[in-house]
Design a protein around this motif. Structure first.
Motif, mmCIF file in Angstrom:
data_model
loop_
_atom_site.group_PDB
_atom_site.id
_atom_site.type_symbol
_atom_site.label_atom_id
_atom_site.label_comp_id
_atom_site.label_asym_id
_atom_site.label_seq_id
_atom_site.Cartn_x
_atom_site.Cartn_y
_atom_site.Cartn_z
ATOM 1 N N VAL A 79 99.130 45.630 109.667
ATOM 2 C CA VAL A 79 99.240 44.435 110.259
ATOM 3 C C VAL A 79 100.040 44.633 111.525
ATOM 4 O O VAL A 79 101.096 45.464 111.574
ATOM 5 C CB VAL A 79 100.289 43.436 109.302
ATOM 6 N N VAL A 80 99.809 43.706 112.321
ATOM 7 C CA VAL A 80 100.207 43.859 113.755
ATOM 8 C C VAL A 80 100.905 42.553 114.148
ATOM 9 O O VAL A 80 100.124 41.440 114.181
ATOM 10 C CB VAL A 80 99.184 44.125 114.771
ATOM 11 N N ALA A 81 102.171 42.405 114.325
ATOM 12 C CA ALA A 81 102.859 41.253 114.701
ATOM 13 C C ALA A 81 102.765 40.921 116.302
ATOM 14 O O ALA A 81 103.705 42.020 116.644
ATOM 15 C CB ALA A 81 104.306 41.108 113.990
ATOM 16 N N VAL A 82 102.309 40.213 116.746
ATOM 17 C CA VAL A 82 102.132 39.846 118.280
ATOM 18 C C VAL A 82 103.242 38.762 118.649
ATOM 19 O O VAL A 82 103.020 37.698 118.282
ATOM 20 C CB VAL A 82 100.755 39.634 118.655
ATOM 21 N N GLY A 83 104.024 39.037 119.367
ATOM 22 C CA GLY A 83 104.925 38.184 120.128
ATOM 23 C C GLY A 83 106.075 37.776 119.517
ATOM 24 O O GLY A 83 106.528 38.268 118.298
ATOM 25 N N ILE A 84 107.274 37.468 119.967
ATOM 26 C CA ILE A 84 108.475 37.441 119.660
ATOM 27 C C ILE A 84 108.411 36.585 118.279
ATOM 28 O O ILE A 84 109.464 36.818 117.219
ATOM 29 C CB ILE A 84 109.566 37.260 120.740
ATOM 30 N N ALA A 86 106.416 36.182 116.081
ATOM 31 C CA ALA A 86 105.698 36.832 114.706
ATOM 32 C C ALA A 86 106.765 37.984 114.584
ATOM 33 O O ALA A 86 106.807 38.455 113.203
ATOM 34 C CB ALA A 86 104.402 37.534 115.257
ATOM 35 N N CYS A 87 107.538 38.667 115.540
ATOM 36 C CA CYS A 87 108.520 39.740 115.301
ATOM 37 C C CYS A 87 109.595 39.066 114.518
ATOM 38 O O CYS A 87 110.018 39.573 113.448
ATOM 39 C CB CYS A 87 108.849 40.292 116.583
ATOM 40 N N ASP A 88 110.359 38.049 114.871
ATOM 41 C CA ASP A 88 111.531 37.505 114.389
ATOM 42 C C ASP A 88 111.901 36.313 114.195
ATOM 43 O O ASP A 88 112.730 35.626 113.954
ATOM 44 C CB ASP A 88 112.710 38.354 114.771
ATOM 45 N N GLY A 89 110.814 35.439 114.693
ATOM 46 C CA GLY A 89 110.998 33.873 114.714
ATOM 47 C C GLY A 89 111.014 33.382 116.088
ATOM 48 O O GLY A 89 110.904 32.149 116.355
ATOM 49 N N GLY A 90 111.521 34.437 117.032
ATOM 50 C CA GLY A 90 111.520 33.743 118.364
ATOM 51 C C GLY A 90 112.694 32.557 118.644
ATOM 52 O O GLY A 90 113.795 32.354 117.977
ATOM 53 N N ILE A 91 112.160 31.680 119.728
ATOM 54 C CA ILE A 91 113.068 30.586 119.824
ATOM 55 C C ILE A 91 113.013 29.645 118.789
ATOM 56 O O ILE A 91 113.921 28.648 118.823
ATOM 57 C CB ILE A 91 112.663 30.025 121.230
ATOM 58 N N GLU A 94 115.719 29.136 114.517
ATOM 59 C CA GLU A 94 116.617 28.317 114.013
ATOM 60 C C GLU A 94 116.223 26.982 113.564
ATOM 61 O O GLU A 94 116.932 26.313 113.085
ATOM 62 C CB GLU A 94 117.673 28.149 114.924
ATOM 63 N N CYS A 95 115.068 26.700 113.478
ATOM 64 C CA CYS A 95 114.281 25.631 113.232
ATOM 65 C C CYS A 95 114.154 25.524 111.792
ATOM 66 O O CYS A 95 114.286 26.287 110.957
ATOM 67 C CB CYS A 95 112.760 25.354 113.781
ATOM 68 N N TYR A 96 114.261 24.055 111.114
ATOM 69 C CA TYR A 96 114.595 23.906 109.792
ATOM 70 C C TYR A 96 113.226 24.494 109.126
ATOM 71 O O TYR A 96 113.338 24.811 107.662
ATOM 72 C CB TYR A 96 114.562 22.435 109.563
ATOM 73 N N ASN A 97 112.043 24.581 109.669
ATOM 74 C CA ASN A 97 110.716 24.713 109.001
ATOM 75 C C ASN A 97 110.415 26.132 109.055
ATOM 76 O O ASN A 97 109.395 26.696 108.563
ATOM 77 C CB ASN A 97 109.831 23.904 109.364
ATOM 78 N N ILE A 98 111.088 27.104 109.986
ATOM 79 C CA ILE A 98 110.665 28.309 110.128
ATOM 80 C C ILE A 98 111.340 29.416 109.270
ATOM 81 O O ILE A 98 112.671 29.504 109.407
ATOM 82 C CB ILE A 98 110.827 28.812 111.696
ATOM 83 N N LEU A 99 110.621 30.285 108.556
ATOM 84 C CA LEU A 99 111.059 31.044 107.772
ATOM 85 C C LEU A 99 111.687 32.483 108.353
ATOM 86 O O LEU A 99 112.607 33.101 108.264
ATOM 87 C CB LEU A 99 110.311 31.742 106.616
ATOM 88 N N GLY A 100 110.946 32.489 109.717
ATOM 89 C CA GLY A 100 111.196 33.947 110.491
ATOM 90 C C GLY A 100 109.925 34.652 111.017
ATOM 91 O O GLY A 100 108.983 33.873 110.994
ATOM 92 N N GLY A 101 110.044 35.713 111.152
ATOM 93 C CA GLY A 101 108.918 36.696 111.433
ATOM 94 C C GLY A 101 108.029 36.942 110.425
ATOM 95 O O GLY A 101 108.067 36.498 109.216
ATOM 96 N N VAL A 102 106.877 37.552 110.425
ATOM 97 C CA VAL A 102 105.810 37.986 109.762
ATOM 98 C C VAL A 102 106.145 38.580 108.586
ATOM 99 O O VAL A 102 105.894 38.558 107.342
ATOM 100 C CB VAL A 102 104.465 38.647 110.478
#
Length: 151
Positions: A79-84, A86-91, A94-102
């Motif tokens: 598995v390759v996580a591309v972009g910040i 996918a790595c940790d949730g990025g900008i 902190e959104c209500y619906n984002i669990l975080g990175g892959v």
């Protein structure tokens, strides 16, 4: 470059990104960057894929989809996580619906940070994934445990 024992098939999935990284992933497939020169073949079927390349963060809607795609891929896989995102949730972390990175949902082997990740970095990550895939195959043949997590 090392000898690749088998042409790996790559499956690209867009989690919940802004499409910046997706455009860069598509740029990797064009003749300018030509990722296929490393033997990588792009596929749309997880049952044929060896490398799962995912962009964007994980949210509640795509969590089950990512898990299902991952489970449909045959062993041995990378598995390759591309972009910040996918790595940790990025900008969006902190959104209500984002669990975080892959890695909140499935194990990630290679991280390619960037906003948006450059095609050169993506290709470098895919080449590392190909090398890791070959190592995992060799280790499976020898009966040892497979390595994980490269940056």
């Amino acid at each position: 470059m090392m000898k690749i024992s088998k042409s790996p098939w790559l499956l690209h999935y867009d989690g919940s990104s802004c499409n910046g990284c997706d455009i860069e992933v598509l740029a990797c497939l064009t003749p300018v960057y030509d990722i296929e020169r490393f033997g990588v073949v792009n596929t749309g079927n997880p049952k044929h894929a060896d490398i799962f390349l995912i962009t964007g963060g994980i949210n509640h809607q795509n969590e089950l989809v990512v898990k299902q795609i991952y489970s449909q891929m045959p062993e041995i896989k990378v598995v390759v996580a591309v972009g910040i995102c996918a790595c940790d949730g990025g900008i969006f972390k902190e959104c209500y619906n984002i669990l975080g990175g892959v890695d909140k949902v499935i194990p990630v082997d290679i991280y390619v940070p960037g906003c948006a990740a450059r095609p050169e970095a993506i290709i470098d990550g895919v080449v590392k994934a190909v090398a890791l895939l070959d190592r995992k195959r060799e280790l499976k043949k020898s009966g040892a445990e497979a390595p994980h997590k490269e940056a």
